[in-house]
Design a protein around this motif. Sequence first.
Motif, mmCIF file in Angstrom:
data_model
loop_
_atom_site.group_PDB
_atom_site.id
_atom_site.type_symbol
_atom_site.label_atom_id
_atom_site.label_comp_id
_atom_site.label_asym_id
_atom_site.label_seq_id
_atom_site.Cartn_x
_atom_site.Cartn_y
_atom_site.Cartn_z
ATOM 1 N N LEU A 13 0.821 -1.209 0.000
ATOM 2 C CA LEU A 13 0.000 0.000 0.000
ATOM 3 C C LEU A 13 0.854 1.258 0.000
ATOM 4 O O LEU A 13 0.423 2.301 -0.452
ATOM 5 N N LEU A 16 1.169 3.398 -2.927
ATOM 6 C CA LEU A 16 0.171 4.433 -3.147
ATOM 7 C C LEU A 16 0.781 5.808 -2.951
ATOM 8 O O LEU A 16 0.629 6.685 -3.779
ATOM 9 N N HIS A 289 -9.447 1.530 3.782
ATOM 10 C CA HIS A 289 -8.139 2.210 3.813
ATOM 11 C C HIS A 289 -7.919 3.000 2.518
ATOM 12 O O HIS A 289 -7.537 4.178 2.559
ATOM 13 N N HIS A 293 -7.942 7.425 1.674
ATOM 14 C CA HIS A 293 -6.953 8.288 1.009
ATOM 15 C C HIS A 293 -7.635 9.371 0.168
ATOM 16 O O HIS A 293 -6.977 10.323 -0.256
ATOM 17 N N GLU A 308 -0.303 7.994 5.103
ATOM 18 C CA GLU A 308 -0.576 6.611 5.500
ATOM 19 C C GLU A 308 -1.023 6.550 6.955
ATOM 20 O O GLU A 308 -1.857 5.727 7.331
ATOM 21 N N TYR A 364 3.940 3.482 8.712
ATOM 22 C CA TYR A 364 2.480 3.493 8.858
ATOM 23 C C TYR A 364 2.061 3.755 10.300
ATOM 24 O O TYR A 364 1.140 4.530 10.558
HETATM 25 ZN ZN ZN Z 1 -2.505 3.713 2.203
#
Ligand code: ZN
Length: 476
Positions: A13, A16, A289, A293, A308, A364
């Motif tokens: 992730l 991203l 999740h 964003h 994040e 994160y």
């Molecule tokens: Zn993310």
Amino acid sequence: MDALKTMVTRAALLLLALTLGACATPRPTPPRRDTAALRYNITYAREPQRGLEVEIVLLPSSPRDFLFRQPERVETVWALREDGASSALRLHGGEVHVPSGTRFLRYFYPLESPSRGGERSFFSGVGEEDAWHVAGRAYLLRPRVVPPDLRVELTVDGTDALLPWLPDDAGVYHLRGEDLVDSGFHGFGGRRCEARVGASVLEVALLGRFTHLSDSEVCDWLAQAGREVVTVRKTFPHPRITVRVVPVPGADEPALFGMVQWSSPPSISILVGQDATAASMKGDWVAIHEMLHLTHPTLLPRVAWLTEGLATYYTELARARSGRQTAQAAWQELTDGFARGQASAGSRTMAEVVSREGDWQGVYWTGAFFALRLDVELRRVTHGRARLEDVLELLATRGPTSSLAGFGAAVDTVAGAPLFDALLAHQLSVPAFSDLGSLLDRLGVQIDPGRVKLQAAPDSRLREALDGGRPSDDAG
Ligand SMILES: [Zn+2]
């Protein structure tokens, strides 16, 4: 979810953030409908080989230097003159120069997935039979330099496509040059369903077959995640977004991998275990999740720990606010995550943790811990009048991009006093998570062996306000 899977998925992730960090400034202005300087005619071909036949129609005013952002599957681009003469153009590092007098460019992009489900094919093409997922940047040859006023028309024939944009009544997409740069995820073929969240619509492409899930169950799952976004923002952040869902054979996990890709509006794609069930989808956190964003601006330059961190923090609160998980479960997930982040951080400061590439757990979860600290601090200094959501709401009125400084300024505006810089400077300089214990104590979150217990404490009312959602009169 086990720690390893969480790590792998969250690591994925993070891509991203890389994607968002690299994106150009999206502009909400509608495209002009006069003569386009470039036209893309895309045809989905089944024979002799499955793939996308792309024709680019040039005008004398069109750019002459083109590139594939992710050169991989196309070796030759053909240049055709008005008189029919054609020549093969060689690509150099994905770039190609178009000789003058060229009227058309043509190439073929094969759709095949030798290593199905891998991260790489997630961009370059994943699918089965006539249902395919591919990133626009993998298959679209675009001008190396995109003039700000470049107008583009695009059509798709031979199959049903789900692109980030809406076509006109004749099926023509009217795009701006930036749409070729940040072209998002594309879906070809497959089936469709639609999820509604308030006045917003999520158009969904199902790109393959599930053994247990029905199409409407997939859309129900995404609608649930969309409604949870509205426990953080007053309304869903875009009137329309597209989501592509790709089943992965031999897996029963609700969602294995998801990503938002910048386009205008942003586009989301998610890999889901082919054998997942409606019951297992209730435990999924990937869809919410990714959608979270959409609630914060793109930060330029990229600040992965913050974006994040926000998405990770709200993933747990939003699922508690909607009732999908209990408050106890939300704090269990948060404290488990903080523990993984702490294990990864060791004695390093937050500044050291977030500067190390590849430390996903650290990035994160120090980010999520900072979001919690900030939310608590905002509520405390304003006596519960303001919360972190108000910062996102304020930033949304200021456009699709911001910066760390812009974010901090919005925090101070909402707080009514300088708060952000001092809190950030402190958090960055001390060992990561060093004040976690005292914060949890004040909130009444007690970590008993193996299980979190929520109890009365000086700030337990504040904790209930965090996981309990907005008052019903402004739930939007
Ligand atoms: Zn993310």
